[in-house]
Design a protein around this motif. Structure first.
Motif, PDB file in Angstrom:
ATOM      1  N   THR A  84       0.853  -1.195   0.000  1.00 22.25           N
ATOM      2  CA  THR A  84       0.000   0.000   0.000  1.00 22.25           C
ATOM      3  C   THR A  84       0.890   1.247   0.000  1.00 22.25           C
ATOM      4  O   THR A  84       2.079   1.171   0.300  1.00 22.25           O
ATOM      5  N   ASN A  85       0.288   2.375  -0.337  1.00 23.72           N
ATOM      6  CA  ASN A  85       0.998   3.668  -0.332  1.00 23.72           C
ATOM      7  C   ASN A  85       2.303   3.625  -1.124  1.00 23.72           C
ATOM      8  O   ASN A  85       3.329   4.143  -0.678  1.00 23.72           O
ATOM      9  N   PHE A  86       2.245   2.975  -2.273  1.00 20.67           N
ATOM     10  CA  PHE A  86       3.452   2.861  -3.099  1.00 20.67           C
ATOM     11  C   PHE A  86       3.889   4.235  -3.602  1.00 20.67           C
ATOM     12  O   PHE A  86       3.073   5.040  -4.044  1.00 20.67           O
ATOM     13  N   LYS A  87       5.191   4.493  -3.507  1.00 22.55           N
ATOM     14  CA  LYS A  87       5.708   5.791  -3.913  1.00 22.55           C
ATOM     15  C   LYS A  87       7.025   5.575  -4.666  1.00 22.55           C
ATOM     16  O   LYS A  87       7.953   4.964  -4.127  1.00 22.55           O
ATOM     17  N   GLN A  88       7.070   6.057  -5.911  1.00 26.57           N
ATOM     18  CA  GLN A  88       8.305   5.984  -6.697  1.00 26.57           C
ATOM     19  C   GLN A  88       9.168   7.176  -6.298  1.00 26.57           C
ATOM     20  O   GLN A  88       8.917   8.307  -6.681  1.00 26.57           O
ATOM     21  N   VAL A  89      10.199   6.925  -5.480  1.00 23.62           N
ATOM     22  CA  VAL A  89      11.023   7.997  -4.932  1.00 23.62           C
ATOM     23  C   VAL A  89      11.903   8.611  -6.024  1.00 23.62           C
ATOM     24  O   VAL A  89      12.140   9.809  -6.068  1.00 23.62           O
ATOM     25  N   SER A  90      12.400   7.759  -6.901  1.00 19.57           N
ATOM     26  CA  SER A  90      13.240   8.207  -8.009  1.00 19.57           C
ATOM     27  C   SER A  90      13.029   7.213  -9.151  1.00 19.57           C
ATOM     28  O   SER A  90      12.074   6.447  -9.124  1.00 19.57           O
ATOM     29  N   VAL A 120      14.490   4.489  -9.874  1.00 25.67           N
ATOM     30  CA  VAL A 120      14.532   3.085  -9.444  1.00 25.67           C
ATOM     31  C   VAL A 120      14.129   2.915  -7.978  1.00 25.67           C
ATOM     32  O   VAL A 120      13.498   1.937  -7.618  1.00 25.67           O
ATOM     33  N   LEU A 121      14.470   3.873  -7.130  1.00 23.18           N
ATOM     34  CA  LEU A 121      14.150   3.742  -5.704  1.00 23.18           C
ATOM     35  C   LEU A 121      12.650   3.849  -5.465  1.00 23.18           C
ATOM     36  O   LEU A 121      11.988   4.712  -6.044  1.00 23.18           O
ATOM     37  N   GLU A 122      12.164   2.983  -4.594  1.00 22.09           N
ATOM     38  CA  GLU A 122      10.733   3.020  -4.280  1.00 22.09           C
ATOM     39  C   GLU A 122      10.521   2.782  -2.792  1.00 22.09           C
ATOM     40  O   GLU A 122      11.310   2.118  -2.132  1.00 22.09           O
ATOM     41  N   GLU A 123       9.448   3.366  -2.287  1.00 23.44           N
ATOM     42  CA  GLU A 123       9.048   3.126  -0.901  1.00 23.44           C
ATOM     43  C   GLU A 123       7.596   2.694  -0.901  1.00 23.44           C
ATOM     44  O   GLU A 123       6.809   3.146  -1.732  1.00 23.44           O
ATOM     45  N   PHE A 124       7.253   1.816   0.010  1.00 22.25           N
ATOM     46  CA  PHE A 124       5.853   1.406   0.141  1.00 22.25           C
ATOM     47  C   PHE A 124       5.626   0.839   1.527  1.00 22.25           C
ATOM     48  O   PHE A 124       6.570   0.515   2.248  1.00 22.25           O
ATOM     49  N   ASP A 125       4.371   0.757   1.891  1.00 22.86           N
ATOM     50  CA  ASP A 125       3.988   0.124   3.138  1.00 22.86           C
ATOM     51  C   ASP A 125       3.579  -1.314   2.832  1.00 22.86           C
ATOM     52  O   ASP A 125       3.180  -1.631   1.721  1.00 22.86           O
ATOM     53  N   VAL A 126       3.696  -2.149   3.841  1.00 21.78           N
ATOM     54  CA  VAL A 126       3.215  -3.531   3.713  1.00 21.78           C
ATOM     55  C   VAL A 126       2.145  -3.729   4.769  1.00 21.78           C
ATOM     56  O   VAL A 126       2.374  -3.455   5.938  1.00 21.78           O
ATOM     57  N   GLU A 127       0.987  -4.176   4.334  1.00 24.27           N
ATOM     58  CA  GLU A 127      -0.137  -4.296   5.252  1.00 24.27           C
ATOM     59  C   GLU A 127      -0.665  -5.723   5.229  1.00 24.27           C
ATOM     60  O   GLU A 127      -0.889  -6.292   4.162  1.00 24.27           O
ATOM     61  N   GLU A 128      -0.839  -6.279   6.419  1.00 23.93           N
ATOM     62  CA  GLU A 128      -1.502  -7.571   6.500  1.00 23.93           C
ATOM     63  C   GLU A 128      -3.005  -7.354   6.389  1.00 23.93           C
ATOM     64  O   GLU A 128      -3.567  -6.531   7.099  1.00 23.93           O
ATOM     65  N   GLN A 129      -3.637  -8.094   5.495  1.00 23.59           N
ATOM     66  CA  GLN A 129      -5.076  -7.926   5.280  1.00 23.59           C
ATOM     67  C   GLN A 129      -5.747  -9.290   5.184  1.00 23.59           C
ATOM     68  O   GLN A 129      -5.136 -10.250   4.708  1.00 23.59           O
ATOM     69  N   PRO A 130      -7.015  -9.384   5.590  1.00 23.56           N
ATOM     70  CA  PRO A 130      -7.752 -10.622   5.327  1.00 23.56           C
ATOM     71  C   PRO A 130      -7.908 -10.801   3.820  1.00 23.56           C
ATOM     72  O   PRO A 130      -7.964  -9.825   3.068  1.00 23.56           O
ATOM     73  N   VAL A 138      15.788   1.074   0.079  1.00 23.31           N
ATOM     74  CA  VAL A 138      15.675   2.032   1.189  1.00 23.31           C
ATOM     75  C   VAL A 138      15.157   1.286   2.405  1.00 23.31           C
ATOM     76  O   VAL A 138      14.162   0.561   2.311  1.00 23.31           O
ATOM     77  N   THR A 139      15.821   1.459   3.532  1.00 29.48           N
ATOM     78  CA  THR A 139      15.351   0.816   4.749  1.00 29.48           C
ATOM     79  C   THR A 139      15.735   1.695   5.939  1.00 29.48           C
ATOM     80  O   THR A 139      16.108   2.856   5.765  1.00 29.48           O
ATOM     81  N   LYS A 140      15.617   1.135   7.147  1.00 34.08           N
ATOM     82  CA  LYS A 140      15.970   1.893   8.340  1.00 34.08           C
ATOM     83  C   LYS A 140      16.665   0.949   9.307  1.00 34.08           C
ATOM     84  O   LYS A 140      16.153  -0.132   9.602  1.00 34.08           O
ATOM     85  N   GLU A 146      20.480  10.443  -2.730  1.00 31.32           N
ATOM     86  CA  GLU A 146      20.142   9.211  -3.436  1.00 31.32           C
ATOM     87  C   GLU A 146      19.809   9.417  -4.910  1.00 31.32           C
ATOM     88  O   GLU A 146      20.262   8.660  -5.777  1.00 31.32           O
ATOM     89  N   GLU A 147      19.025  10.439  -5.230  1.00 32.75           N
ATOM     90  CA  GLU A 147      18.664  10.658  -6.638  1.00 32.75           C
ATOM     91  C   GLU A 147      19.881  11.029  -7.486  1.00 32.75           C
ATOM     92  O   GLU A 147      20.052  10.549  -8.596  1.00 32.75           O
ATOM     93  N   THR A 148      20.727  11.902  -6.934  1.00 35.12           N
ATOM     94  CA  THR A 148      21.932  12.326  -7.657  1.00 35.12           C
ATOM     95  C   THR A 148      22.835  11.129  -7.928  1.00 35.12           C
ATOM     96  O   THR A 148      23.313  10.932  -9.056  1.00 35.12           O
ATOM     97  N   PHE A 149      23.055  10.294  -6.906  1.00 34.43           N
ATOM     98  CA  PHE A 149      23.953   9.149  -7.062  1.00 34.43           C
ATOM     99  C   PHE A 149      23.358   8.089  -7.987  1.00 34.43           C
ATOM    100  O   PHE A 149      24.074   7.466  -8.772  1.00 34.43           O
ATOM    101  N   GLU A 150      22.045   7.891  -7.895  1.00 36.30           N
ATOM    102  CA  GLU A 150      21.379   6.954  -8.812  1.00 36.30           C
ATOM    103  C   GLU A 150      21.633   7.382 -10.257  1.00 36.30           C
ATOM    104  O   GLU A 150      21.977   6.556 -11.117  1.00 36.30           O
TER     105      GLU A 150
END
Length: 501
Positions: free
Chosen positions: A51-57, A59-69, A413-415, A470-474
């Motif tokens: 969910t909430n997929f976001k193309q940061v650059s 190639v780089l992407e961020e998104f949420d992962v949600e457990e759903q029924p 991308v992580t933390k 990150e964008e510059t280096f990519e």
């Protein structure tokens, strides 16, 4: 009178696995073929949705992962039918999957996204816990509430996150490498992070953009149905959010790291008593580690290959994963990679006709881009699942398809330890031999920047902290810009973003 068998189903496309790769694949097929039924077979009552997929650059992407029924997926895509049952057998010659409830599911194209399972240092020991899915993370939390000391074995992503997040419990961390986070970092980055680890944790946690897992309120009936032996899907990002990782003691965190060692032997309490061996107490002072014997009786003891032995309440085995191929191998002629994964070509196709694979279960076997390598991470699971669906659709329609751009550059991308971490390209100089040089910039407690250079061109980078590079280096890696005339790229007085805009 013979009991009625569950009805057989047939689908043009069948996907196995309710994790990120499988769900992404099924969603993409459902979009491309709205009038076709897409079957998704999973052993568990919940699925992992991006969910909430976001193309940061690029190639780089961020998104949420949600457990759903599973019903939420079926509501979003009415042509996706989720079948909750484990796979018993794949009959690839008959294009048929047999499931635990006795059903047969016939397919034209099949995608296997069954993930991976943890490598446990010791099978069947009640004091050894592997963390892979939400159920095992919950079990870990439950055990931790009663623990005074635990031992963590392993040096990957889950070990790194656990060691930092655990409070109120002594942690002995045993790693086989010289420095922490060997999969992701060199010794310099490891040292930068270690200083954060041995300090107390006064800072407020950064707000996470990603959805937290809700581990409460899951229906017991659904959990029972999924079966105790079935592995859930990989946890994904920020899996520890929403879990209270607190032991019995009042201090923040105490971590002792044992490097360059592995587990030699595990003893239960009575076995250890009979062995007459001595265990060490938790090291209190780095400078004055006079050897004394631990007087406390622990449920389990770990003897390490460096001849040190420690007692603890339980052991966390975080030594990586192996592809979950077992249900599919019998009677099928799959080519396997050295890591045990199903080999896939540049169209995510296995060696078996009409069978594709994506995510942790597969081993990428095409000639890779100079800046990409496979790592079993949730970002690659999403990319592979999406691309596998595109490949299945193209093959079904008799069309050709080029390798997706996401496989041009490794980007993640992580933390870790509350720092934003970006990994790009050959960030650890993987496969470059000795013919490369490193550029470093480090501000203690704030940022760590490492660039891998070869023949005046950037090949990879590690960015820890809020660097905004990150964008510059990519861009510099993908374009292979000749940087040999620019001198010190990491001079803090140079605004690289403006310079290479």
């Amino acid at each position: 009178m013979e009991a009625a068998r569950p009805p057989s189903t047939a689908g043009r496309f069948v996907v196995v696995g309710g994790g990120i790769a499988g769900v992404t694949c099924a969603e993409q097929l459902a979009i491309q073929f709205p009038s076709e039924d897409i079957l998704l077979i999973t052993a568990h009552p919940v699925i992992k949705a991006v969910t909430n997929f976001k193309q940061v650059s690029k190639v780089l992407e961020e998104f949420d992962v949600e457990e759903q029924p599973k019903t939420m997926l079926e509501n979003r895509f009415p042509n996706v039918k989720v079948i909750q049952s484990e796979v018993k057998q794949l009959k690839s010659k008959e294009h048929c999957i047999l499931t635990g409830d006795g059903s047969q599911h016939v397919y034209e194209k099949l995608c296997l996204c069954a993930g991976a399972k943890p490598k446990l240092i010791c099978e069947g020991n009640p004091y050894v816990l592997g963390i892979r899915d939400t159920d095992s993370a919950q079990e870990f939390q439950k055990q931790l509430t009663k623990a005074k000391r635990i031992m963590i074995i392993g040096n990957g992503g889950i070990a790194l996150e656990l060691v930092y997040e655990i409070e109120g419990c002594e942690v002995i961390w045993a790693i086989k490498d010289k420095a922490i986070g060997n999969t992701f970092f060199d010794a310099g980055a490891a040292e930068f992070l270690t200083s954060k680890l041995i300090a107390e944790k006064p800072e407020a946690r950064m707000a996470h953009k990603r959805t937290r897992y809700t581990t409460e309120g899951r229906k017991k009936e659904a959990q029972t149905k999924s079966g105790a032996g079935n592995l859930g899907s990989a946890l994904g990002p920020d899996w520890h959010e929403g879990l209270n990782l607190k032991g019995t003691k009042e201090f923040s965190h105490k971590v002792h790291i044992e490097t360059m060692c592995e587990v030699k032997k595990i003893y239960l309490q009575e076995e250890f008593r009979i062995s007459k061996k001595k265990s060490l107490p938790f090291p209190r002072d780095r400078c004055n580690q006079s050897v004394t014997t631990d007087k406390e009786a622990w449920p389990v003891y770990v003897e390490l290959t460096n001849e040190k032995t420690y007692g603890c309440d339980f052991i966390v085995s975080a030594t990586g994963v192996t592809p979950n191929t077992e249900p599919f191998l019998c009677g099928n002629n799959f080519d396997l990679g050295e890591d045990g994964g199903l080999k896939v070509d540049a169209q995510m196709h296995t060696s078996v006709s009409d069978v594709y694979a994506a995510g942790d279960i597969c081993t990428a076997s095409w000639p890779p881009s100079p800046f990409w390598q496979q790592m079993r991470l949730w970002t690659q699971a999403r990319q592979m699942g999406w691309y596998a669906a595109k490949c299945m659709a193209a093959a079904s329609l008799g069309e050709s398809i080029d390798l997706d751009f996401s496989f041009e550059l490794f980007a993640h991308v992580t933390k870790f330890f509350n720092y934003k971490v970006v990994l790009l390209g050959k960030y650890n100089a993987q496969g470059l031999g000795s013919d490369h040089e490193l550029m470093l910039r480090c501000t203690k407690g704030q940022e760590y920047v490492k660039v891998v250079m070869q023949n005046g061109q950037m090949m990879g980078a590690v960015l820890i902290g809020e660097t905004d590079l990150e964008e510059t280096f990519e861009h510099l890696i993908l374009n292979q810009t000749d940087l040999s005339s620019y001198g010190d790229l990491l001079d803090p007085n140079i605004d690289l973003e403006d310079y290479f805009d």
